[in-house]
Design a protein around this motif. Structure first.
Motif, PDB file in Angstrom:
ATOM      1  N   THR A 181       0.826  -1.208   0.000  1.00  0.00           N
ATOM      2  CA  THR A 181       0.000   0.000   0.000  1.00  0.00           C
ATOM      3  C   THR A 181       0.863   1.263   0.000  1.00  0.00           C
ATOM      4  N   GLY A 182       0.542   2.177  -0.908  1.00  0.00           N
ATOM      5  CA  GLY A 182       1.281   3.440  -0.995  1.00  0.00           C
ATOM      6  C   GLY A 182       2.431   3.414  -1.964  1.00  0.00           C
ATOM      7  N   ILE A 240       0.967   6.187 -10.131  1.00  0.00           N
ATOM      8  CA  ILE A 240      -0.204   6.145  -9.256  1.00  0.00           C
ATOM      9  C   ILE A 240       0.063   5.213  -8.071  1.00  0.00           C
ATOM     10  N   LYS A 241      -0.445   5.585  -6.890  1.00  0.00           N
ATOM     11  CA  LYS A 241      -0.236   4.786  -5.680  1.00  0.00           C
ATOM     12  C   LYS A 241      -1.287   3.674  -5.599  1.00  0.00           C
ATOM     13  N   GLN A 256       6.482   0.237  -9.647  1.00  0.00           N
ATOM     14  CA  GLN A 256       7.351  -0.439  -8.686  1.00  0.00           C
ATOM     15  C   GLN A 256       6.691  -1.715  -8.172  1.00  0.00           C
ATOM     16  N   THR A 257       5.410  -1.618  -7.853  1.00  0.00           N
ATOM     17  CA  THR A 257       4.676  -2.772  -7.330  1.00  0.00           C
ATOM     18  C   THR A 257       4.618  -3.900  -8.351  1.00  0.00           C
ATOM     19  N   VAL A 281      -8.877   0.457 -16.586  1.00  0.00           N
ATOM     20  CA  VAL A 281      -7.564   0.657 -17.173  1.00  0.00           C
ATOM     21  C   VAL A 281      -6.887   1.883 -16.569  1.00  0.00           C
ATOM     22  N   THR A 282      -5.577   1.798 -16.391  1.00  0.00           N
ATOM     23  CA  THR A 282      -4.804   2.941 -15.927  1.00  0.00           C
ATOM     24  C   THR A 282      -3.548   3.055 -16.763  1.00  0.00           C
ATOM     25  N   ASP A 283      -3.138   4.294 -17.072  1.00  0.00           N
ATOM     26  CA  ASP A 283      -1.911   4.509 -17.842  1.00  0.00           C
ATOM     27  C   ASP A 283      -0.937   5.405 -17.085  1.00  0.00           C
ATOM     28  N   LYS A 284      -1.030   5.352 -15.749  1.00  0.00           N
ATOM     29  CA  LYS A 284      -0.189   6.219 -14.904  1.00  0.00           C
ATOM     30  C   LYS A 284       0.756   5.356 -14.063  1.00  0.00           C
TER      31      LYS A 284
END
Length: 324
Positions: free
Chosen positions: A16-17, A57-58, A22-23, A51-54
């Motif tokens: 989380t965070g 984002i955390k 990285q995750t 969908v996400t393209d960032k």
């Protein structure tokens, strides 16, 4: 040719965070950070179905991460039926004993007829892997062992291991001059400041370290065993030239051949007829990228280096009192 990739995982409280890229690199270590970032930017990554393209984002505990990507053909080159000396092969890697004269990767003046072209013929699916699975190189006229990845996952693991210096590469070489004992050359290497096709020891170059020990002494030459801590272009050739012991047969860093005094016509013919650098990748050891088993291979000394070694031994016996 393409391959569909479908991956899924759930974010834990520990993650989380953290940033998404990285995750994902931690969750799916079979794929490089560069590839994961490409997947995010291309819209192949979903958080809870959206969908996400960032990449930055955390992430939050309990979120479901899904990757639905397609591996496209990476290598745009022609498959060619070129003979390979395959020492070992399974579903993940190929270990090759490269012959002299074989260029590893297409480039200026060598658009085909390379190891890469041969790999595409031997294993067509390898076109999905960047650089056809090649993770390290040998110079055109250097012989010996190379490992090639057959899958993207295997390549990622091997590249990481190479960068972490977890792959052992040992070489055999014959150099000019007599070396008393082994040592380490720890000198940075980069492009030669004026000869752009050459490499050189440069003050602000990339770190490079070569360990060597004496395997056999001749009256005017030395046979060495060398181990690389890094893998810079022409590293052994540059480091040996830097300490005044160029490789026999190396026209780039050694100039014209310099046979010792008092030699026989037979020795002269053998010595002058050796037309490549006397360098052979004799041993390779690594942890298998899938099973983690420690594996090791050795490649026999090629015939031309055997003949050169025999000639040097005979020359030493025939001229024991001549000091060069």
């Amino acid at each position: 040719m393409t391959q569909e990739i479908n991956l899924k995982s759930e974010i834990t409280s520990i993650q989380t965070g953290q940033r998404l890229d990285q995750t994902l690199a931690n969750l799916f270590p079979d794929y490089s950070r560069t590839r994961i970032k490409e997947w995010i930017l291309s819209g192949a990554v979903f958080i809870d179905g959206v969908v996400t393209d960032k990449p930055r984002i955390k992430v939050l505990e309990g979120q479901e991460i899904t990757i639905q990507a397609t591996l496209e053909e990476e290598t745009k080159a022609e498959a060619q039926a070129i003979g390979l000396d395959i020492v070992y092969e399974d579903d993940h890697i190929i270990v090759i004993n490269k012959q002299a004269g074989l260029v590893v990767h297409p480039g200026a003046g060598n658009s085909d007829g390379t190891l890469l072209n041969a790999l595409l013929h031997h294993c067509p699916n390898i076109e999905l892997v960047p650089r056809a699975g090649i993770v390290h190189r040998l110079d055109k006229d250097t012989t010996g062992l190379m490992v090639v990845a057959k899958t993207v996952e295997a390549q990622t693991h091997l590249v990481t291991a190479l960068q972490a210096r977890e792959i052992t590469r040992e070489y055999e070489a014959i150099v000019q001059g007599t070396i008393i004992s082994g040592a380490t050359v720890d000198e940075p290497i980069d492009r030669h400041p004026t000869k752009r096709t050459h490499m050189a020891v440069v003050h602000n170059g990339k770190p490079a370290m070569t360990h060597y020990r004496v395997a056999e002494k001749f009256r005017a030459h030395t046979r060495l065993r060398l181990r690389l801590e890094s893998g810079r272009t022409h590293q052994i050739r540059v480091h040996m030239a830097h300490i005044g012991h160029v490789l026999v047969g190396d026209p780039v860093y050694g100039g014209r051949p310099r046979p010792p005094k008092g030699i026989t016509p037979a020795f002269f013919e053998t010595y002058m007829g050796f037309k490549r650098q006397a360098l052979h990748a004799i041993r390779l050891e690594l942890a298998h990228p899938f099973t983690c088993e420690i594996m090791s291979w050795q490649a026999p000394i090629p015939e031309d280096m055997k003949l050169l070694t025999q000639a040097l031994r005979l020359d030493t016996q025939e001229n024991p009192s001549i000091i060069i």
